[in-house]
Design a protein around this motif. Structure first.
Motif, PDB file in Angstrom:
ATOM      1  N   TRP A  12      42.840  57.762  27.935  1.00 11.04           N
ATOM      2  CA  TRP A  12      43.039  57.410  26.528  1.00 11.04           C
ATOM      3  C   TRP A  12      41.812  56.675  25.972  1.00 11.04           C
ATOM      4  CZ3 TRP A  12      47.179  58.775  23.502  1.00 11.04           C
ATOM      5  CH2 TRP A  12      48.300  59.282  24.164  1.00 11.04           C
ATOM      6  N   GLU A  75      43.847  58.451  21.552  1.00  7.48           N
ATOM      7  CA  GLU A  75      43.704  59.883  21.803  1.00  7.48           C
ATOM      8  C   GLU A  75      43.460  60.123  23.285  1.00  7.48           C
ATOM      9  OE1 GLU A  75      41.664  62.204  18.278  1.00  7.48           O
ATOM     10  OE2 GLU A  75      40.484  60.398  18.715  1.00  7.48           O
ATOM     11  N   THR A  76      44.025  61.226  23.785  1.00 10.90           N
ATOM     12  CA  THR A  76      43.759  61.640  25.160  1.00 10.90           C
ATOM     13  C   THR A  76      43.840  63.156  25.235  1.00 10.90           C
ATOM     14  OG1 THR A  76      44.306  61.243  27.487  1.00 10.90           O
ATOM     15  CG2 THR A  76      46.162  61.593  25.983  1.00 10.90           C
ATOM     16  N   GLU A  77      43.318  63.705  26.315  1.00  8.84           N
ATOM     17  CA  GLU A  77      43.422  65.134  26.597  1.00  8.84           C
ATOM     18  C   GLU A  77      44.065  65.328  27.957  1.00  8.84           C
ATOM     19  OE1 GLU A  77      39.493  66.705  26.327  1.00  8.84           O
ATOM     20  OE2 GLU A  77      39.524  66.835  24.129  1.00  8.84           O
ATOM     21  N   GLU A  79      45.628  68.684  30.734  1.00  7.29           N
ATOM     22  CA  GLU A  79      45.725  70.113  31.021  1.00  7.29           C
ATOM     23  C   GLU A  79      47.191  70.513  31.143  1.00  7.29           C
ATOM     24  OE1 GLU A  79      42.924  72.127  31.175  1.00  7.29           O
ATOM     25  OE2 GLU A  79      41.993  70.252  30.452  1.00  7.29           O
ATOM     26  N   ASN A 103      47.660  68.605  19.364  1.00  9.51           N
ATOM     27  CA  ASN A 103      46.763  69.705  18.979  1.00  9.51           C
ATOM     28  C   ASN A 103      46.677  69.843  17.457  1.00  9.51           C
ATOM     29  OD1 ASN A 103      46.245  70.354  21.691  1.00  9.51           O
ATOM     30  ND2 ASN A 103      48.119  71.584  21.790  1.00  9.51           N
ATOM     31  N   THR A 129      43.464  72.909  27.916  1.00  9.15           N
ATOM     32  CA  THR A 129      43.334  71.542  27.414  1.00  9.15           C
ATOM     33  C   THR A 129      44.154  71.334  26.143  1.00  9.15           C
ATOM     34  OG1 THR A 129      41.107  71.374  28.329  1.00  9.15           O
ATOM     35  CG2 THR A 129      41.713  69.784  26.629  1.00  9.15           C
ATOM     36  N   ASN A 130      44.900  70.219  26.121  1.00  9.12           N
ATOM     37  CA  ASN A 130      45.684  69.826  24.955  1.00  9.12           C
ATOM     38  C   ASN A 130      45.269  68.414  24.550  1.00  9.12           C
ATOM     39  OD1 ASN A 130      48.312  71.821  24.565  1.00  9.12           O
ATOM     40  ND2 ASN A 130      47.506  71.811  26.657  1.00  9.12           N
ATOM     41  N   ARG A 131      45.315  68.163  23.234  1.00 10.29           N
ATOM     42  CA  ARG A 131      44.908  66.850  22.725  1.00 10.29           C
ATOM     43  C   ARG A 131      46.104  66.166  22.080  1.00 10.29           C
ATOM     44  NH1 ARG A 131      40.349  63.939  21.014  1.00 10.29           N
ATOM     45  NH2 ARG A 131      39.035  65.566  21.914  1.00 10.29           N
TER      46      ARG A 131
END
Length: 816
Positions: A12, A75-77, A79, A103, A129-131
């Motif tokens: 994050w 914010e984080t990403e 899988e 996303n 990858t998802n945000r």
């Protein structure tokens, strides 16, 4: 497939994105995103990054006020590999007003720190990858904006905490700083499931004669209406049912269960309860397990010749509540885990506490808190989260209140330690006495929550436990809510307006708040504050949040001691005054049993280093008041007090065994001369008490200002009585010999009195910051020797412990 849970605690980043305080954001904070810890909050992330000073130190609280006026974006990403399952984003706690995007698509908003949220994100997730982004609006800005909707409703302190469902004490209290937090404060995760999952499990556990009953209410979230099997196991019993509905109830009977008891009354027997959800073919879908205890609990509020009782009855036995109020242990509660809770619980039980009241201006604590209460036998009085304010009963706040209350009652239902739901803290009292009515007019102010909404929720979801609308509460709209003859009372004229001897004017049925203010340990104070300290120095004032606190401290000291000449004497005097007040109050109220059925001192703990009513300070150190609490909550207590024009000795036996003893009573001069001695035959029944008038030769001194009554009883602490007010006592200059010596695990300090020593205390932290003494507040007669045991994990100079002995003599001598 079995439900799979994947936490999203890594990777994050945090940055400011607006708010009314955005113009005050220091350049380094806005220059680049900050790594964020989850669970966590903005303050601790900025602190960890070295971008802000510690808000607990010096006057940094005020310097960091801008943080609470800023909007923040996390914010984080992560899988993800899609499959046939449903995927929910599960947020255990978001603080507080948040917008969530996955996303780039908004998936929901929140406005309540006190509940969890679940969002179906199945169709928003993409392969790879998802945000995930969560934007927090300033809770302070939000609360102030709500005034346009609800109007300005009365509240304590400076900010409208009553218009947002957030930890009230984040907005400042008379022991807490204004640190308006934001962040992902409880775990956040993705949960994947198919067919069905356990949405909630709510066991209602009761005892009927020799049979235990567990009525397990199970709510399901379903993908379709295909049948599923629910299997419940408890204490060797197993019951299964098949259902196509969204809820079911499974009842398990347990013959002759071992009961769960409060500490001091029996063992804390618990049994694992497990619920397994599966397909009819045996494929497991979800699983839930907790430990439950069989016990009954009642709140006796029967009328009698003295008024209205307020008495806890567990498994048919009356329990005298030896309680303490609990506030959040940190302004940043994500920092409080099981180990820290366990240290507080050990300090509570070592002081004889058998009940903690979770106060309504804080939070519903994490599961670890209630698990420890179950394990240690500590009764829990749980406030719903309303404190010292008028609360609107209209939407959208009403909907949030209902949702959080239903969630809290369901989550806490398994815990045998929980014995009372309480609607609010001081709000009904506030409506009567704090000038609210002209300001409110015909607007709602919360009464409907306390007398209608909340009791209905408890009756529906948790009918096994009693409910009380507020604290204080007198059980009749025709009576003042804080009538000490009826129900539970708060005693705050003592401390706020007058001396602690005022406790002796009361004969309450149950005291759910009372207390006295005092300084934290010297080590804690000097860690928090730099520079030379005085009672009026800026840092000391910043760490004294009590209304008109410095003046009240001075006034309460002046009733017992001459003005302290220097800061160390002031510090010791405030600590001693607090300890004496707590000890006198509890001993007096316990002497009124069974008419008085409990006390809950304000307060056990602190959330930061501050001058306050706590007995354990913000750095987890024991104040002298803790020792007074321990001594006055002892299972066997002897105390002396006036009843009319006579001195009366009261012996209290809070054990299951009768107590026979022969106390020795002596009237002694301050010089050690014994004037009169006598003995009594005590025969105190189990869970009972005995009273004896003190014979007149002992009760009538020749020189009131230079004599005391001493009572030494086997299995009880020494009791004393002074015949004149503190300021009139002719206490001698304290003289003694101190011999410190190393022993395994620490030190012993042998002290031989050459004169009368009043309230002899070894302030061990001043010799070694981690050191803890086993005794304090001792009255030692000339020629007697006492021993202090000191735990000291690190090596220290033994001689230093001889230098940190303190007495009331040194404070009083300046009067003569």
């Amino acid at each position: 497939m079995t439900l799979r849970r994947r936490t999203l605690h890594d990777g994050w980043l945090l940055r400011p994105v607006g708010g009314s305080g955005s113009g005050e954001v220091p350049a380094p904070v806005g220059a680049a995103p900050v790594r964020a810890s989850v669970p966590g909050c903005v303050h601790t992330d900025l602190l960890a990054a070295g971008l802000v000073p510690d808000p607990y130190l010096d006057e940094n609280e005020a310097r960091l006020a801008w943080i609470g006026r800023v909007d923040w974006r996390y914010e984080t990403e992560f899988e993800h590999t899609p499959d046939a399952s449903i995927v929910d984003l599960v947020c255990g706690g978001l603080d507080t007003v948040a917008r969530l995007e996955l996303n780039g698509t908004e998936i929901g908003t929140t406005a309540n720190m006190h509940r969890g949220y679940r969002f179906d994100v199945t169709h928003l997730l993409t392969p790879g990858t998802n945000r995930l982004a969560i934007t927090f609006t300033s809770a302070l800005d939000h609360a102030e904006a709500q005034r346009e909707h609800y109007g300005d409703l009365p509240h304590t302190n400076d900010h409208p905490f009553n218009l947002v469902r957030k930890m009230a004490c984040n907005f400042g209290w008379d022991w807490g700083p204004v640190l308006v937090t934001a962040g992902i404060w409880r775990p956040i995760a993705l949960e994947q499931w198919r067919r069905a999952r356990l949405a909630s499990v709510r066991p209602l556990v009761t005892v009927d004669g020799n049979t235990g009953h567990a009525e397990v209410h199970i709510a399901l979230q379903r993908e379709d209406d295909a049948p599923v099997e629910v299997r419940v196991s408890l204490a060797g019993q197993e019951v299964a049912t098949t259902t196509s509905e969204e809820s079911t109830v499974v009842t398990v009977d347990v013959p002759e269960p071992r009961l769960w008891w409060p500490r001091g009354y029996g063992e804390q027997h618990r049994y694992p309860l497990e619920v397994v959800l599966s397909t009819p073919e045996g494929e497991e879908l979800d699983r839930w397990s907790r430990q439950v205890g069989f016990r009954s609990v009642e709140l006796d509020t029967s009328a009698d010749e003295h008024g209205t009782a307020f008495r806890f009855v567990v498994n048919g036995k009356r329990v005298f509540a030896k309680g303490a109020n609990w506030i959040p242990d940190d302004c940043f509660p994500h920092r409080v885990g099981r180990d820290r809770y366990a240290r507080r619980f050990t300090q509570a039980t070592d002081a004889g506490v058998n009940l903690l009241r979770v106060w309504g201006g804080g939070i519903y604590e994490s599961d670890e808190f209630y698990d420890l209460a179950d394990e240690r036998g500590i009764l829990v009085w749980q406030d719903f989260l309303f404190a010292c304010a008028a609360y609107p009963e209209e939407e959208p706040l009403r909907g949030e209140v209902v949702a959080e209350a239903r969630e809290a009652v369901t989550r806490l239902a398994p815990h045998p330690s929980l014995v009372l739901w309480n609607g609010s803290n001081e709000n009904v009292w506030g409506y009567h006495d704090w000038g609210w009515q002209p300001r409110l007019g015909d607007r709602t102010w919360g009464l409907g929550y306390y007398t209608d909404v909340l009791p209905k929720i408890v009756a529906e979801l948790d009918p096994t436990r009693p409910y009380c609308p507020s604290s204080p509460w007198s059980f009749s709209a025709e009576r003042h809510p804080n009538d000490p003859d009826h129900g539970c009372t708060h005693l705050w004229d003592v401390w706020n307006q007058r001396d602690y001897l005022g406790y002796l004017d009361y004969t309450p049925r149950f005291v759910s708040e009372f207390g006295f203010c005092g300084a934290p340990t010297a080590t804690t104070l000097h860690r928090a504050l730099s520079g030379d300290l005085t009672p009026d120095s800026p840092g000391v004032i910043a760490h004294n949040k009590a209304a008109n606190g410095p003046a009240k401290l001075a006034a309460r000291l002046a009733e017992h001691f001459p003005p302290p000449a220097a800061f160390p004497a002031w510090h010791w005097a405030t600590q001693l005054n607090q300890a004496r007040a707590i000890g006198l109050g509890i001993r007096h109220f316990r002497s009124l049993a069974p008419d008085c059925a409990g006390t809950i001192v304000w307060q056990l703990n602190d959330c930061w280093p501050v001058i306050s009513w706590s007995v354990v300070d913000g750095d987890e150190r024991l104040k002298p008041a803790w020792y007074a609490l321990r001594d006055s909550y002892a299972d066997r207590l002897v105390t002396i007090g006036r009843r009319g024009d006579r001195l009366v000795l009261t012996a209290v036996n809070d054990t299951d065994r009768p107590w026979q003893a022969e106390p020795l009573l002596r009237r002694i001069g301050f010089d050690g001369t014994e004037h009169v001695r006598s003995s009594l035959a005590l025969d105190v029944p189990a869970r009972g008490m005995a009273r004896h008038e003190v014979p007149l030769p002992l009760a009538e001194p020749d020189e009131p200002a230079a004599e005391l009554l001493v009572v030494d009883t086997p299995d009880a602490k020494r009791a004393t009585w002074f015949f004149a007010p503190d300021l009139e006592l002719r206490l001698p200059e304290a003289r003694y010999r101190a011999e410190p010596r190393p022993v395994p695990g620490g030190y012993e300090v042998w002290v031989t009195a050459e004169t009368l020593l009043l309230d002899l205390t070894l302030l061990a932290d001043q010799a070694a910051e981690s050191a803890v003494s086993d005794e304090a507040l001792l009255t030692v007669l000339p020629g007697e020797t006492v021993t202090f045991g000191v735990q000291a994990p690190k090596a220290a100079d033994p001689a230093a412990f001889a230098e940190v002995l303190h007495t009331a003599n040194e404070l009083a001598r300046r009067a003569h």
